[in-house]
Design a protein around this motif. Structure first.
Motif, mmCIF file in Angstrom:
data_model
loop_
_atom_site.group_PDB
_atom_site.id
_atom_site.type_symbol
_atom_site.label_atom_id
_atom_site.label_comp_id
_atom_site.label_asym_id
_atom_site.label_seq_id
_atom_site.Cartn_x
_atom_site.Cartn_y
_atom_site.Cartn_z
ATOM 1 N N ASP A 123 0.841 -1.192 0.000
ATOM 2 C CA ASP A 123 0.000 0.000 0.000
ATOM 3 C C ASP A 123 0.876 1.242 0.000
ATOM 4 N N ASP A 124 0.247 2.420 0.062
ATOM 5 C CA ASP A 124 1.012 3.657 -0.027
ATOM 6 C C ASP A 124 1.748 3.994 1.262
ATOM 7 N N LEU A 125 1.588 3.152 2.311
ATOM 8 C CA LEU A 125 2.316 3.357 3.564
ATOM 9 C C LEU A 125 3.539 2.454 3.682
ATOM 10 N N ALA A 126 3.817 1.676 2.649
ATOM 11 C CA ALA A 126 4.946 0.733 2.609
ATOM 12 C C ALA A 126 4.666 -0.568 3.335
ATOM 13 N N ASN A 127 3.408 -0.841 3.691
ATOM 14 C CA ASN A 127 3.042 -2.153 4.200
ATOM 15 C C ASN A 127 3.020 -3.145 3.028
ATOM 16 N N LEU A 147 3.851 -5.324 8.226
ATOM 17 C CA LEU A 147 3.154 -4.068 8.493
ATOM 18 C C LEU A 147 3.977 -3.097 9.336
ATOM 19 N N PRO A 148 5.029 -2.523 8.777
ATOM 20 C CA PRO A 148 5.800 -1.542 9.548
ATOM 21 C C PRO A 148 5.002 -0.293 9.889
ATOM 22 N N GLU A 149 3.939 -0.036 9.145
ATOM 23 C CA GLU A 149 3.086 1.126 9.421
ATOM 24 C C GLU A 149 1.712 0.671 9.914
#
Length: 291
Positions: free
Chosen positions: A42-46, A61-63
């Motif tokens: 996704d746009d959050l780098a997950n 899921l780092p974010e």
């Protein structure tokens, strides 16, 4: 032993459950990507990885909303609730996640009877014992009994396992730490403690892959400066490259230098020789009157 240039770290960490994360997810994703699993983000780098049959999904899921960095769910019905779920938090050694995904890749290749295999319904606790055996064999001991919980710890008290008995809330197992299996390691205070959970129907071979890796006596390589302070202070660190010996001082050089034989300044001739050497000079005879 690999060449030191190939080791991703400058120290070996003993015991490995105090190594902390490597802060990269690639090694744990590789076993699944090698099977052609689909990767999206996704746009959050997950990052999300999905099996071809859509019955296993992994999230890196780092974010995410909490410290659950890794979440893996399997489905008997891909449109239904998860059949089982496993999670690892953001300080968990990446090698433990890799051990799990490697076993998961093997189970997936064998088919649903393996990656959706449930514990023996006639005696689930006896079946679960197989995942505890590696810990027992490596010195983990059973703690004071608590009602409904089997607890084991390492001799140093820096890592442990809790196995909950009886019926559990299926939704809480997937969304909280109240799961059938709960492993932890690290200092009790601070941000260095890691955890891993596995819900009731997680196949025992997959849980065993985690306990095998956690209790493996082999050290893990790390970059010392990237380790959390609590781990550096609790673990034993051994340099990957042994330090060079100290440069000897002039006094050291004199002490180890070989002694020279004394130089010969005179020529030695045997005292009781019956012969003369060509260079020997005979005394001149005295001249006198002939008789």
């Amino acid at each position: 032993m690999p060449d030191t240039e190939e080791i991703d770290g400058d120290v070996y960490v003993f015991p490995r459950y105090l190594a902390g994360s490597t802060y990269t997810g690639d090694p744990a994703l590789e076993p699944l990507m090698a099977l052609g699993w689909e990767l999206t983000h996704d746009d959050l780098a997950n990052v999300y990885v999905t099996a071809p049959d859509r019955k296993i999904r992994l999230g890196y899921l780092p974010e995410g909303d909490d410290d659950g960095l890794w979440r893996i769910n399997a489905y008997s019905d891909r449109f239904g609730p998860p059949a089982w779920g496993v999670s690892f938090n953001d300080t968990c050694p990446t090698e433990f996640v890799t051990a799990f995904t490697t076993a998961l890749a093997t189970a997936y290749q064998s088919g649903p009877d393996y990656y959706l295999a449930q514990p023996d319904p006639t005696d689930p606790e006896l079946d679960a014992f197989h995942a505890v055996v590696p810990l027992i064999n490596r010195g983990w001991t059973i703690q004071h009994p608590r009602w409904g919980v089997l607890e084991m710890q390492t001799p140093d008290g820096m890592a442990g396992l809790e196995y909950a008995q009886g019926r559990l809330d299926a939704e809480k197992e997937l969304t909280t730490l109240q799961a059938r299996w709960y492993l932890w390691g690290g200092p009790k205070s601070g941000y260095a403690r890691w955890y891993a959970t596995a819900s009731t129907n997680t196949p025992i071979p997959l849980v065993t892959a985690i306990t095998e890796s956690v209790s493996d006596p082999a050290p893990l390589p790390r970059w010392k400066d990237e380790m959390l302070r609590g781990l550096r202070e609790s673990a034993q660190l051994v340099p990957v490259t042994p330090p060079l010996p100290p440069v000897p001082t002039p006094l050291d050089v004199r002490r180890i230098a070989p002694r020279r034989a004394p130089a010969l300044t005179t020529r030695s001739i045997p005292r009781w020789s019956t012969t003369t050497t060509p260079s020997a000079v005979l005394p001149a005879r005295r001249s006198g009157p002939h008789r």
